[in-house]
Motif scaffolding. Structure first.
Motif, PDB file in Angstrom:
ATOM      1  N   MET A   1       0.873  -1.172   0.000  1.00  0.00           N
ATOM      2  CA  MET A   1       0.000   0.000   0.000  1.00  0.00           C
ATOM      3  C   MET A   1       0.903   1.211   0.000  1.00  0.00           C
ATOM      4  N   MET A   2       0.685   2.122  -0.931  1.00  0.00           N
ATOM      5  CA  MET A   2       1.550   3.291  -1.069  1.00  0.00           C
ATOM      6  C   MET A   2       0.726   4.496  -1.480  1.00  0.00           C
ATOM      7  N   GLY A   3       1.343   5.661  -1.439  1.00  0.00           N
ATOM      8  CA  GLY A   3       0.617   6.897  -1.698  1.00  0.00           C
ATOM      9  C   GLY A   3       0.580   7.290  -3.154  1.00  0.00           C
ATOM     10  N   VAL A   4      -0.213   8.313  -3.439  1.00  0.00           N
ATOM     11  CA  VAL A   4      -0.354   8.830  -4.790  1.00  0.00           C
ATOM     12  C   VAL A   4       1.009   9.327  -5.272  1.00  0.00           C
ATOM     13  N   GLY A   5       1.320   9.055  -6.531  1.00  0.00           N
ATOM     14  CA  GLY A   5       2.597   9.458  -7.102  1.00  0.00           C
ATOM     15  C   GLY A   5       3.676   8.395  -6.999  1.00  0.00           C
TER      16      GLY A   5
ATOM     17  N   HIS B   1     -15.439  -1.827 -10.108  1.00  0.00           N
ATOM     18  CA  HIS B   1     -15.799  -0.766  -9.170  1.00  0.00           C
ATOM     19  C   HIS B   1     -16.058   0.515  -9.946  1.00  0.00           C
ATOM     20  N   ASP B   2     -16.890   1.376  -9.379  1.00  0.00           N
ATOM     21  CA  ASP B   2     -17.272   2.607 -10.062  1.00  0.00           C
ATOM     22  C   ASP B   2     -16.291   3.727  -9.732  1.00  0.00           C
ATOM     23  N   TYR B   3     -15.048   3.552 -10.187  1.00  0.00           N
ATOM     24  CA  TYR B   3     -14.028   4.568  -9.942  1.00  0.00           C
ATOM     25  C   TYR B   3     -14.187   5.741 -10.907  1.00  0.00           C
ATOM     26  N   GLU B   4     -13.990   6.951 -10.392  1.00  0.00           N
ATOM     27  CA  GLU B   4     -13.875   8.095 -11.278  1.00  0.00           C
ATOM     28  C   GLU B   4     -12.567   7.954 -12.051  1.00  0.00           C
TER      29      GLU B   4
ATOM     30  N   LEU C   1      -8.370   7.088 -10.834  1.00  0.00           N
ATOM     31  CA  LEU C   1      -7.569   5.942 -11.274  1.00  0.00           C
ATOM     32  C   LEU C   1      -6.253   6.348 -11.941  1.00  0.00           C
ATOM     33  N   GLU C   2      -6.156   7.592 -12.405  1.00  0.00           N
ATOM     34  CA  GLU C   2      -4.967   8.013 -13.159  1.00  0.00           C
ATOM     35  C   GLU C   2      -3.654   7.757 -12.418  1.00  0.00           C
ATOM     36  N   PRO C   3      -3.558   8.066 -11.114  1.00  0.00           N
ATOM     37  CA  PRO C   3      -2.288   7.813 -10.426  1.00  0.00           C
ATOM     38  C   PRO C   3      -1.948   6.336 -10.287  1.00  0.00           C
ATOM     39  N   SER C   4      -2.920   5.450 -10.549  1.00  0.00           N
ATOM     40  CA  SER C   4      -2.689   4.010 -10.442  1.00  0.00           C
ATOM     41  C   SER C   4      -2.197   3.406 -11.755  1.00  0.00           C
ATOM     42  N   ARG C   5      -1.987   4.249 -12.753  1.00  0.00           N
ATOM     43  CA  ARG C   5      -1.565   3.759 -14.071  1.00  0.00           C
ATOM     44  C   ARG C   5      -0.152   4.213 -14.417  1.00  0.00           C
ATOM     45  N   HIS C   6       0.477   3.431 -15.302  1.00  0.00           N
ATOM     46  CA  HIS C   6       1.765   3.801 -15.879  1.00  0.00           C
ATOM     47  C   HIS C   6       1.770   3.313 -17.319  1.00  0.00           C
TER      48      HIS C   6
ATOM     49  N   TYR D   1      -1.741  -0.630 -12.435  1.00  0.00           N
ATOM     50  CA  TYR D   1      -0.814  -1.268 -11.499  1.00  0.00           C
ATOM     51  C   TYR D   1      -1.312  -1.240 -10.055  1.00  0.00           C
ATOM     52  N   ALA D   2      -2.417  -0.567  -9.795  1.00  0.00           N
ATOM     53  CA  ALA D   2      -2.903  -0.450  -8.426  1.00  0.00           C
ATOM     54  C   ALA D   2      -4.376  -0.088  -8.432  1.00  0.00           C
TER      55      ALA D   2
END
Length: 278
Positions: free
Chosen positions: A104-108, A130-133, A137-142, A147-148
């Motif tokens: 578990m880690m923070g945004v960025g 899940h109904d994510y905005e 979700l953008e910070p969870s992508r690369h 990825y998260a």
């Protein structure tokens, strides 16, 4: 600095978005694995949230309790840490090749670790269940890959004491930094500080002011630091000016979990998180 919709969204993005991610191989390629077999064995979870006895009860009693009922043959070993120690734990694990199964880690944090192959790509269908905005979700992508998954989202906000404002004859909230500084100085009286920017994580507090000032941490490709430009310096100088005025005092900062200066009446305004509402 005027707070507009763009800067508000940027400030919200600076909030702590704790993400749950699977660990990769640490060798530059993601761990593929197979999900076809039975759910059994042991997994390790490293988390900087769920602090204290209440947090542990919530995680291990409520959340993991339901997980264990569904997967009785899976044992979850939890490693608790803090955000201040999290990066050291992850980098030490990377160097030794012994990372936990779930982090578990923070945004960025997601893109740099994903770029190093330290965390595994997740199936896109997990986000779709899940109904994510989209923005969340953008910070969870690369590179467009997932990825998260976000599990906690809070924001950084300035709160104030209405009774202190009324007592000082202040009829409206500050609309820009100059007004905020002037009001803070006016409210610094009777042994209390006018503004407390120090009782939350100072980096996160400064980032919020940086973003609201139109600044950025890094370039779009992540290769060039931008936080040292004029906007970043102005944001840091703002805190120094408050201290010089006597309107803010680092020695008056409160510990995590303790009643805040605003709650106890020892401060009139402060930067805090939306968790204060709880």
């Amino acid at each position: 600095m005027e707070l507009n919709r763009r800067s508000l969204l940027a400030a919200i993005g600076a909030g702590t978005a704790a993400a749950l991610t699977g660990c990769g191989t640490g060798t530059g390629t993601s761990a593929a694995g197979s999900a076809d077999g039975p759910a059994e064995g042991e997994i390790t979870l490293l988390t900087p949230i769920y602090e204290g006895a209440k947090g542990k009860k919530l995680l291990e009693g409520d959340i993991l309790g339901g997980f264990r009922k569904k997967y009785p043959d899976v044992k979850v070993n939890v490693d608790y840490t803090t955000y201040d120690q999290l990066n050291e734990k992850i980098t030490t694990g990377l160097a030794g090749g012994l990372l936990p199964d779930v982090l578990m880690m923070g945004v960025g944090w997601i893109p740099p670790f994903a770029a190093k192959g330290a965390i595994a790509e997740l199936p896109e269908k997990l986000a779709e269940t899940h109904d994510y905005e989209k923005r969340v979700l953008e910070p969870s992508r690369h590179d467009g890959k997932l990825y998260a998954l976000p599990v906690v989202l809070d924001t950084r906000i300035v709160v104030y004491r209405k009774d202190h404002f009324a007592e000082a004859g202040i009829r409206k909230t500050p609309a820009n930094w100059s007004e905020l500084r002037a009001v803070a100085k006016q409210l610094t009286t009777k042994g209390r500080v006018g503004f407390d920017p120090f009782s939350i994580n100072l980096r996160q507090c400064w980032e919020t002011f940086l973003f609201a000032n139109g600044g950025q941490l890094f370039s779009a490709d992540g290769k060039k630091p931008l936080f040292t430009d004029a906007r970043g310096v102005e944001s840091l100088q703002f805190f120094k000016d408050l201290v010089a005025d006597g309107s803010a005092d680092y020695s008056r900062k409160t510990d995590t979990g303790a009643p805040s200066n605003v709650q106890t009446g020892q401060g009139s305004m402060m930067m805090t998180t939306s968790a204060l509402w709880v």
